[in-house]
Design a protein around this motif. Structure first.
Motif, mmCIF file in Angstrom:
data_model
loop_
_atom_site.group_PDB
_atom_site.id
_atom_site.type_symbol
_atom_site.label_atom_id
_atom_site.label_comp_id
_atom_site.label_asym_id
_atom_site.label_seq_id
_atom_site.Cartn_x
_atom_site.Cartn_y
_atom_site.Cartn_z
ATOM 1 N N TYR A 82 -5.998 -7.816 7.729
ATOM 2 C CA TYR A 82 -5.048 -8.307 6.740
ATOM 3 C C TYR A 82 -3.641 -8.190 7.305
ATOM 4 O O TYR A 82 -3.401 -7.494 8.304
ATOM 5 C CB TYR A 82 -5.166 -7.526 5.431
ATOM 6 C CG TYR A 82 -4.910 -6.038 5.574
ATOM 7 C CD1 TYR A 82 -3.636 -5.501 5.380
ATOM 8 C CD2 TYR A 82 -5.937 -5.160 5.914
ATOM 9 C CE1 TYR A 82 -3.409 -4.147 5.516
ATOM 10 C CE2 TYR A 82 -5.714 -3.810 6.054
ATOM 11 C CZ TYR A 82 -4.449 -3.314 5.849
ATOM 12 O OH TYR A 82 -4.218 -1.967 5.988
ATOM 13 N N ILE A 83 -2.692 -8.879 6.672
ATOM 14 C CA ILE A 83 -1.280 -8.818 7.064
ATOM 15 C C ILE A 83 -0.643 -7.635 6.343
ATOM 16 O O ILE A 83 -0.650 -7.570 5.113
ATOM 17 C CB ILE A 83 -0.563 -10.133 6.714
ATOM 18 C CG1 ILE A 83 -1.241 -11.305 7.439
ATOM 19 C CG2 ILE A 83 0.912 -10.061 7.103
ATOM 20 C CD1 ILE A 83 -0.662 -12.652 7.099
ATOM 21 N N ARG A 84 -0.088 -6.712 7.092
ATOM 22 C CA ARG A 84 0.345 -5.427 6.528
ATOM 23 C C ARG A 84 1.477 -5.581 5.522
ATOM 24 O O ARG A 84 1.546 -4.843 4.543
ATOM 25 C CB ARG A 84 0.767 -4.499 7.662
ATOM 26 C CG ARG A 84 1.217 -3.126 7.203
ATOM 27 C CD ARG A 84 1.496 -2.218 8.366
ATOM 28 N NE ARG A 84 0.273 -1.877 9.065
ATOM 29 C CZ ARG A 84 0.234 -1.072 10.122
ATOM 30 N NH1 ARG A 84 1.350 -0.561 10.608
ATOM 31 N NH2 ARG A 84 -0.926 -0.805 10.702
ATOM 32 N N ARG A 85 2.387 -6.545 5.755
ATOM 33 C CA ARG A 85 3.555 -6.647 4.880
ATOM 34 C C ARG A 85 3.215 -7.131 3.467
ATOM 35 O O ARG A 85 4.043 -7.028 2.571
ATOM 36 C CB ARG A 85 4.589 -7.571 5.510
ATOM 37 C CG ARG A 85 4.206 -9.038 5.559
ATOM 38 C CD ARG A 85 5.370 -9.883 6.063
ATOM 39 N NE ARG A 85 5.046 -11.300 6.095
ATOM 40 C CZ ARG A 85 4.534 -11.931 7.139
ATOM 41 N NH1 ARG A 85 4.285 -11.241 8.238
ATOM 42 N NH2 ARG A 85 4.274 -13.216 7.103
ATOM 43 N N PHE A 86 2.020 -7.644 3.264
ATOM 44 C CA PHE A 86 1.626 -8.123 1.948
ATOM 45 C C PHE A 86 1.034 -7.019 1.079
ATOM 46 O O PHE A 86 0.721 -7.253 -0.093
ATOM 47 C CB PHE A 86 0.617 -9.270 2.060
ATOM 48 C CG PHE A 86 1.202 -10.523 2.657
ATOM 49 C CD1 PHE A 86 2.558 -10.785 2.566
ATOM 50 C CD2 PHE A 86 0.396 -11.439 3.304
ATOM 51 C CE1 PHE A 86 3.110 -11.936 3.105
ATOM 52 C CE2 PHE A 86 0.932 -12.601 3.848
ATOM 53 C CZ PHE A 86 2.293 -12.844 3.747
ATOM 54 N N TYR A 87 0.855 -5.827 1.632
ATOM 55 C CA TYR A 87 0.224 -4.734 0.886
ATOM 56 C C TYR A 87 1.055 -3.464 1.045
ATOM 57 O O TYR A 87 1.666 -3.234 2.098
ATOM 58 C CB TYR A 87 -1.207 -4.480 1.391
ATOM 59 C CG TYR A 87 -2.105 -5.685 1.270
ATOM 60 C CD1 TYR A 87 -2.842 -5.909 0.111
ATOM 61 C CD2 TYR A 87 -2.217 -6.608 2.313
ATOM 62 C CE1 TYR A 87 -3.666 -7.016 -0.003
ATOM 63 C CE2 TYR A 87 -3.030 -7.721 2.202
ATOM 64 C CZ TYR A 87 -3.755 -7.923 1.046
ATOM 65 O OH TYR A 87 -4.562 -9.015 0.924
ATOM 66 N N PRO A 88 1.108 -2.635 0.040
ATOM 67 C CA PRO A 88 1.862 -1.375 0.164
ATOM 68 C C PRO A 88 1.198 -0.432 1.153
ATOM 69 O O PRO A 88 -0.008 -0.498 1.396
ATOM 70 C CB PRO A 88 1.837 -0.804 -1.266
ATOM 71 C CG PRO A 88 0.633 -1.414 -1.898
ATOM 72 C CD PRO A 88 0.487 -2.784 -1.303
ATOM 73 N N ARG A 89 2.003 0.457 1.726
ATOM 74 C CA ARG A 89 1.480 1.392 2.715
ATOM 75 C C ARG A 89 0.553 2.407 2.050
ATOM 76 O O ARG A 89 0.861 2.945 0.992
ATOM 77 C CB ARG A 89 2.633 2.122 3.409
ATOM 78 C CG ARG A 89 2.211 2.940 4.601
ATOM 79 C CD ARG A 89 3.402 3.593 5.242
ATOM 80 N NE ARG A 89 4.316 2.618 5.769
ATOM 81 C CZ ARG A 89 4.206 2.057 6.976
ATOM 82 N NH1 ARG A 89 3.191 2.375 7.750
ATOM 83 N NH2 ARG A 89 5.099 1.186 7.395
ATOM 84 N N THR A 90 -0.554 2.673 2.682
ATOM 85 C CA THR A 90 -1.535 3.603 2.125
ATOM 86 C C THR A 90 -1.137 5.042 2.465
ATOM 87 O O THR A 90 -0.753 5.343 3.598
ATOM 88 C CB THR A 90 -2.926 3.312 2.692
ATOM 89 O OG1 THR A 90 -2.877 3.374 4.127
ATOM 90 C CG2 THR A 90 -3.408 1.934 2.264
ATOM 91 N N LEU A 91 -1.212 5.910 1.475
ATOM 92 C CA LEU A 91 -0.930 7.329 1.646
ATOM 93 C C LEU A 91 -2.240 8.092 1.746
ATOM 94 O O LEU A 91 -3.165 7.849 0.967
ATOM 95 C CB LEU A 91 -0.083 7.850 0.485
ATOM 96 C CG LEU A 91 1.279 7.177 0.284
ATOM 97 C CD1 LEU A 91 1.977 7.768 -0.920
ATOM 98 C CD2 LEU A 91 2.145 7.291 1.523
#
Length: 316
Positions: A82-91
């Protein structure tokens, strides 16, 4: 040249032929019939009308009730690519992050005894437009990862205190005679501690030692030499860089997960103690990233590790 001569001959012959005719016939010959040209019709209005119709035909998606983060596609991707900028960063939880780093090391065939780092971003704001001053602190980790003890130099001119310092592992012990040797780079140490009476004689060393110069806030000035030596011989020093960042090593990857978590908890507690725990200011640690020397950084959930204030219930 042949084409030019032919054109001149045609013009002259035409003039001679016209001179032999009457004026009326000459006027009729000179009249040229008008020629009409087709003009392309502008379709600007038609295009605008068609665009308006297309806009009306497009379905309006109402995503106000859609559960997703602001400006992102969804909370989590449905696929591995997936494209990272389209999803929030996972903690990642701290325990899970440590296990992932150990798994990455096994997959990458990297050394076991590689350092483990923590990267913190601090919110240095205080009330009334004040800020927390960048600080340097030394913390005694419950599980040290260094193989050698730090070299500690003790400034004292009392023979009894000098004897106690030597018995408890001081690398160098002395008085004012050590000042010039330090300025000439003849001797050096990892930490410098002193008794209060020696601070006046150590003033020439302020520019030389800078942050290592003994201070009360750092616990490197006092009468209890044994306590200071216990702290600085095995203590771990860290500092605030670039006004709000703390980047330091907390353990090695070959240590057990329990030891790593205890060291991390001790470090975070010490960092948080440099600002008063008030709910109005928000969390002191804005974000935390953990990584090894050869792995990628994992963003941590630090809510469980930060000190919590216990609310006392009033008895009626």
């Amino acid at each position: 040249m042949a084409t030019n001569s032919r054109a001149v001959w045609r013009v002259l012959s035409g003039c001679q032929w016209l001179s032999g005719h009457s004026g009326s016939s000459l006027a009729s010959l000179l009249t040229v019939p008008s020629r009409t040209f087709a003009v392309a019709r502008t379709k600007t209005k038609d295009k605008k009308e068609e665009e308006k119709k297309e806009v009306k035909k497009r379905p309006v998606i109402d995503d106000s009730k859609r559960h997703k983060p602001f400006g992102k596609t969804a909370w989590a991707p449905v696929d591995d690519v997936y494209i990272r900028r389209f999803y929030p960063r996972t903690l990642v939880g701290v325990g899970d992050a440590v296990e992932l780093l150990k798994a990455y090391r096994a997959l990458d065939f990297t050394p076991k005894q590689q350092p483990l780092y923590i990267d913190l971003k601090l919110d240095m704001k205080l009330e009334k437009k004040k800020k927390v001053d960048p600080f340097v602190s030394t913390v005694h980790l419950p599980h040290p990862f260094k193989t050698e003890m730090n070299r500690v130099l003790v400034f004292t001119e009392d023979p009894d205190q000098a004897k106690v310092a030597q018995e408890n592992g001081a690398a160098i012990v002395g008085g004012a005679e050590l000042v010039q040797k330090i300025l000439d780079d003849e001797i050096s140490a990892d930490f410098y501690v002193a008794v209060p009476d020696m601070l006046v004689k150590m003033i020439p060393l302020k520019n030389k030692l800078r942050k290592k110069f003994p201070k009360n806030k750092r616990g490197s000035v006092g009468m209890n030499i044994v306590k200071m030596l216990d702290l600085f011989k095995t203590g771990h020093e860290y500092m605030v860089e670039d006004n709000c960042y703390v980047r330091t090593q907390i353990a090695t990857l070959d240590m057990s997960s329990e030891y790593i978590l205890e060291n991390l908890h001790t470090l975070l507690t010490d960092v948080y103690s440099h600002r008063q725990a008030t709910t109005d200011l928000g969390p002191f640690i804005e974000r935390a990233i953990i990584c090894s020397q050869t792995s990628e950084g994992l963003w941590l959930k630090t809510e469980d590790l930060l000190p919590k204030t216990e609310k006392k219930e009033e008895k009626l």
